[in-house]
Scaffold this active site. Structure first.
Site, PDB file in Angstrom:
ATOM      1  N   ASP A  88     -18.595  48.756 -24.486  1.00 13.29           N
ATOM      2  CA  ASP A  88     -18.684  48.914 -25.939  1.00 13.29           C
ATOM      3  C   ASP A  88     -17.477  49.716 -26.418  1.00 13.29           C
ATOM      4  OD1 ASP A  88     -20.164  48.568 -28.423  1.00 13.29           O
ATOM      5  OD2 ASP A  88     -20.251  50.754 -28.419  1.00 13.29           O
ATOM      6  N   ASP A 470      -5.315 -11.066  -9.036  1.00 10.60           N
ATOM      7  CA  ASP A 470      -5.877 -10.244  -7.960  1.00 10.60           C
ATOM      8  C   ASP A 470      -6.690 -11.142  -7.038  1.00 10.60           C
ATOM      9  OD1 ASP A 470      -7.182  -8.025  -6.466  1.00 10.60           O
ATOM     10  OD2 ASP A 470      -6.473  -6.783  -8.132  1.00 10.60           O
ATOM     11  N   GLY A 496      -6.013 -14.916  -6.721  1.00 14.42           N
ATOM     12  CA  GLY A 496      -4.961 -15.335  -5.795  1.00 14.42           C
ATOM     13  C   GLY A 496      -4.493 -14.182  -4.929  1.00 14.42           C
ATOM     14  N   ASP A 497      -3.672 -14.570  -3.950  1.00 14.80           N
ATOM     15  CA  ASP A 497      -3.152 -13.581  -2.996  1.00 14.80           C
ATOM     16  C   ASP A 497      -1.645 -13.489  -3.217  1.00 14.80           C
ATOM     17  OD1 ASP A 497      -2.025 -12.395  -0.718  1.00 14.80           O
ATOM     18  OD2 ASP A 497      -3.708 -13.054   0.542  1.00 14.80           O
ATOM     19  N   ARG A 513       0.445   0.823  -8.679  1.00 14.96           N
ATOM     20  CA  ARG A 513      -0.226   1.423  -7.512  1.00 14.96           C
ATOM     21  C   ARG A 513      -0.453   0.376  -6.416  1.00 14.96           C
ATOM     22  NH1 ARG A 513      -3.815   3.633 -11.647  1.00 14.96           N
ATOM     23  NH2 ARG A 513      -3.448   5.832 -11.946  1.00 14.96           N
TER      24      ARG A 513
HETATM   25  C1  SAM Z   1      -4.727   0.381  -5.461  1.00 15.50           C
HETATM   26  S1  SAM Z   1      -5.333  -0.970  -6.338  1.00 15.50           S
HETATM   27  C2  SAM Z   1      -4.400  -0.906  -7.813  1.00 15.50           C
HETATM   28  C3  SAM Z   1      -5.121  -1.506  -8.952  1.00 15.50           C
HETATM   29  C4  SAM Z   1      -4.352  -1.489 -10.268  1.00 15.50           C
HETATM   30  N1  SAM Z   1      -3.101  -2.163 -10.182  1.00 15.50           N
HETATM   31  C5  SAM Z   1      -4.181  -0.074 -10.768  1.00 15.50           C
HETATM   32  O1  SAM Z   1      -3.047   0.386 -10.954  1.00 15.50           O
HETATM   33  O2  SAM Z   1      -5.191   0.571 -10.982  1.00 15.50           O
HETATM   34  C6  SAM Z   1      -4.686  -2.320  -5.445  1.00 15.50           C
HETATM   35  C7  SAM Z   1      -5.101  -3.658  -6.034  1.00 15.50           C
HETATM   36  O3  SAM Z   1      -4.356  -4.661  -5.364  1.00 15.50           O
HETATM   37  C8  SAM Z   1      -5.222  -5.758  -5.078  1.00 15.50           C
HETATM   38  N2  SAM Z   1      -4.689  -6.502  -3.933  1.00 15.50           N
HETATM   39  C9  SAM Z   1      -4.597  -6.079  -2.668  1.00 15.50           C
HETATM   40  N3  SAM Z   1      -4.068  -7.043  -1.893  1.00 15.50           N
HETATM   41  C10 SAM Z   1      -3.829  -8.079  -2.705  1.00 15.50           C
HETATM   42  C11 SAM Z   1      -3.271  -9.374  -2.500  1.00 15.50           C
HETATM   43  N4  SAM Z   1      -2.879  -9.747  -1.277  1.00 15.50           N
HETATM   44  N5  SAM Z   1      -3.178 -10.175  -3.553  1.00 15.50           N
HETATM   45  C12 SAM Z   1      -3.572  -9.821  -4.770  1.00 15.50           C
HETATM   46  N6  SAM Z   1      -4.098  -8.594  -5.030  1.00 15.50           N
HETATM   47  C13 SAM Z   1      -4.224  -7.752  -4.005  1.00 15.50           C
HETATM   48  C14 SAM Z   1      -6.524  -5.061  -4.775  1.00 15.50           C
HETATM   49  O4  SAM Z   1      -7.626  -5.942  -4.859  1.00 15.50           O
HETATM   50  C15 SAM Z   1      -6.548  -3.972  -5.817  1.00 15.50           C
HETATM   51  O5  SAM Z   1      -7.128  -4.412  -6.984  1.00 15.50           O
END
Ligand code: SAM
Length: 610
Positions: A88, A470, A496-497, A513
């Site tokens: 106080d 993705d 797709g890959d 990322r």
């Molecule tokens: C770490 S996360 C990043 C997500 C987003 N780009 C972000 O910045 O928040 C990696 C992403 O890459 C995708 N990914 C990983 N291998 C892949 C591939 N061979 N072809 C397409 N996408 C792929 C994953 O499914 C995931 O969504």
């Protein structure tokens, strides 16, 4: 005076400041003390005439404030805090005690009385040690006061009213606050400045040393009285050893010096001086305890504490426990830890979310990081237990899987997507605006996950068409992240890959990322595919947390460990990202920061192939 051992001893005690004053809170925090704030409800209405001195009145008020909080907390929680601090502050002039002014006229009367004269500021402090036995609260009170002399300049009426009209005097003893605008009224101060602000930190710290670290008698005797110590010696503390003021805890105080500065005959102070122990390693202790704080946060999120309190708070611990179907004792402790971590607030009506918790830790909401917390709790936590083997043997030894491992279960994938969604929503705007991308008409976010960044880009650039590309098993779930169902027309999702399939056409490619997840050979493979798809004049935007010495280690270095325990990929510096883009035919590479965690690198596809 050596305070760090005292702070160390109080670290694991529940310390409460029985005052609503933000100034006291700040002063005490500066001393490194950890405490909760529970404002006292004691009405400051003691009969001043009943006290022989003004400071006796201030001490008694401080004591009653602290005792009220101790007994209220004991009754409510059936658990008294260990230490309650009450204070106080009063201003006296000519035997008259001035407290807080009732209104502007009262403030004027007070300030006029102080004008051009010296007055005294007293703060009475009570340190109450509590213990409960058989449901009874037992208290031991240590009290003291500090006096400071303050002289006001000769002040004009105009200045006084200008100050009163600022509103500052109204909640201040004597009608002024020396630490703010009121400082302009003061000609000089004799004594402890912080005492005038509201808390005599120096005296308080000396008192704590007396209470918690009274010296061994032989140490006291070995202090050389003809030498000038650089800091206080234990001469002050020796008063306590001789029974000064009869403070309970000095009797119960732990003797000795926590082993930091042995002062025995074989100790380092062979010339008879008491040595300073090294600085107390508070940050280190915090680091050691860091995982407990994380786990408390994870657990509170998992139990949906923040959701319950967002909807129905404030609530008492017992009500939160009922809603969580958890034990009262366990819930109470978890809630108190969350208060200490700044996630919850505790008031007379119970526990409530801080704004931070409501915004980011409740499971719903545009800024929710609930999914990211769950991912860290359930996935990263486990994976990081492999850190030692990853460090010893290199990444390949770690049992952790990359988050986008195709063998992930559906639940794991959804959990990862929730984590990414929360995190990306938080940073999407900063990324989208790090550069002016309005020259591009189309963009393709490779590995764009739930489309959080793509949506923000579409919002920011009204003519931009964005494709999210993705893996099929990710695209399959994206609708659950956009509850309104309809995507903006300029946003589409393509499964797709990116290592195998043709990349969708676009003027701007985005890798957010992504690259840190892959080892160098895979990064080159991906960049050369992007480079081949990208037409001259098109762009590549890379978003990463780059390893960078300028950035606080806390932001970028743990990410380096992430890559290690996940058994593939690595973090890279900005110079490496620049060089990678250059090697794959991107010129005019520019770098920008998106907030304090992300770096954005933009390159333009040159006309000649790399
Ligand atoms: C770490 S996360 C990043 C997500 C987003 N780009 C972000 O910045 O928040 C990696 C992403 O890459 C995708 N990914 C990983 N291998 C892949 C591939 N061979 N072809 C397409 N996408 C792929 C994953 O499914 C995931 O969504």
């Amino acid at each position: 005076m050596v305070l760090s051992p005292v702070i160390g001893k109080l670290l694991h005690k529940r310390v409460v400041l029985a005052s609503a004053s933000p100034r006291r809170r700040e002063i005490l925090s500066q001393a490194g003390l950890r405490f909760e704030v529970v404002p006292s409800r004691f009405k400051e209405k003691l009969d001043k005439a009943a006290f022989a001195t003004p400071y006796a009145y201030a001490i008694e008020t401080a004591k009653q404030k602290a005792l009220e909080v101790a007994s209220r907390m004991h009754q409510k929680d059936l658990r008294a805090p260990d230490v309650v601090i009450g204070a106080d502050t009063i201003v006296t002039i000519g035997g008259l005690i001035l407290e807080k002014p009732a209104d502007k006229q009262d403030a004027y009367r007070m300030l006029s009385r102080l004008n051009g004269k010296e007055h005294s500021v007293f703060t009475g402090v009570a340190i109450i040690h509590c213990c409960s036995e058989d449901g009874q609260l037992d208290t031991d009170v240590c009290e003291f006061h500090e006096e400071t002399t303050v002289k006001f300049s000769e002040l004009s009426e105009d200045l006084l009213w200008e100050y009163i009209d600022s509103g500052e005097p109204m909640d201040k003893a004597g009608g002024y606050g020396i630490q703010a605008l009121g400082g302009m009224l003061v000609e000089y101060v004799r004594g402890d400045f912080l005492n005038v602000v509201g808390f005599p930190l120096n005296h308080f710290c000396k008192k704590l040393v007396e209470l918690y670290c009274p010296p061994h008698r032989e140490d006291v005797q070995r202090v050389k009285h003809d030498s000038i110590p650089a800091v206080d010696t234990f001469e002050i503390a020796s008063e306590a050893a001789q029974g000064d003021e009869g403070c309970g805890p000095s009797r119960a105080g732990v003797h000795g010096h926590t082993g930091q500065a042995p002062a025995g005959p074989q100790g380092p102070d062979t010339n008879g001086l008491v040595e300073n122990p090294p600085p107390f390693p508070s940050d280190l202790l915090d680091l050691i305890d860091g995982f407990k704080a994380s786990k408390a946060l994870f657990t509170a999120c998992k139990l949906k504490v923040f959701d319950v309190l967002k909807e129905e708070g404030p609530l008492k611990a017992v009500d939160v426990a009922r809603k969580l179907n958890a034990s009262v004792c366990g819930t109470g402790r978890l809630l108190d830890v969350c208060v200490a971590l700044g996630l919850l607030e505790k008031t007379d009506t119970g526990y409530g979310n801080t704004q931070l918790a409501s915004r980011h830790l409740a499971s719903e909401g545009a800024c929710s990081l609930h999914g990211f917390v769950a991912y860290n709790d359930e996935h990263a936590w486990t994976v990081f237990t492999d850190l030692e083997s990853a460090v010893r043997q290199g990444p390949r030894a770690a049992a952790g899987r990359p988050a986008e491992d195709p063998s992930q279960s559906r639940d794991q994938r959804l959990r990862f997507m929730r984590a990414m969604h929360g995190l990306t929503q938080l940073t999407a705007r900063q990324v989208a605006t790090a550069f002016d991308l309005s020259r591009f008409a189309s963009a393709c976010d490779l590995g764009g996950c739930t489309g959080a960044l793509a949506r923000e880009l579409a919002r920011e650039y009204p003519r931009l068409k964005v494709t999210v590309f993705d893996l099929p098993e990710v695209i399959e779930h994206v609708s659950s992240f956009h509850p309104e169902g309809r995507q903006p027309e300029r946003l589409r999702f393509v499964p797709g890959d990116f290592f195998k399939d043709d990349l969708p056409d676009a003027q701007l490619y985005i890798l957010s990322r992504i690259l840190h997840d892959w080892a160098d050979d895979r990064v080159h493979e991906l960049l050369s595919r992007v480079s081949r798809s990208c037409k001259p004049g098109g762009g590549l935007l890379v978003v990463e947390t780059a390893l960078d010495e300028r950035r606080a280690a806390r932001a970028s270095l743990p990410a380096a460990l992430n890559a290690l325990v996940r058994a593939q990929g690595r973090e890279r510096s900005l110079a490496e990202y620049r060089s990678l883009l250059g090697q794959h035919g991107f010129r005019d590479v520019q770098v920008a920061q998106a907030g304090d965690r992300l770096d954005v690198v933009l390159g333009t596809r040159a006309s000649s192939a790399p």
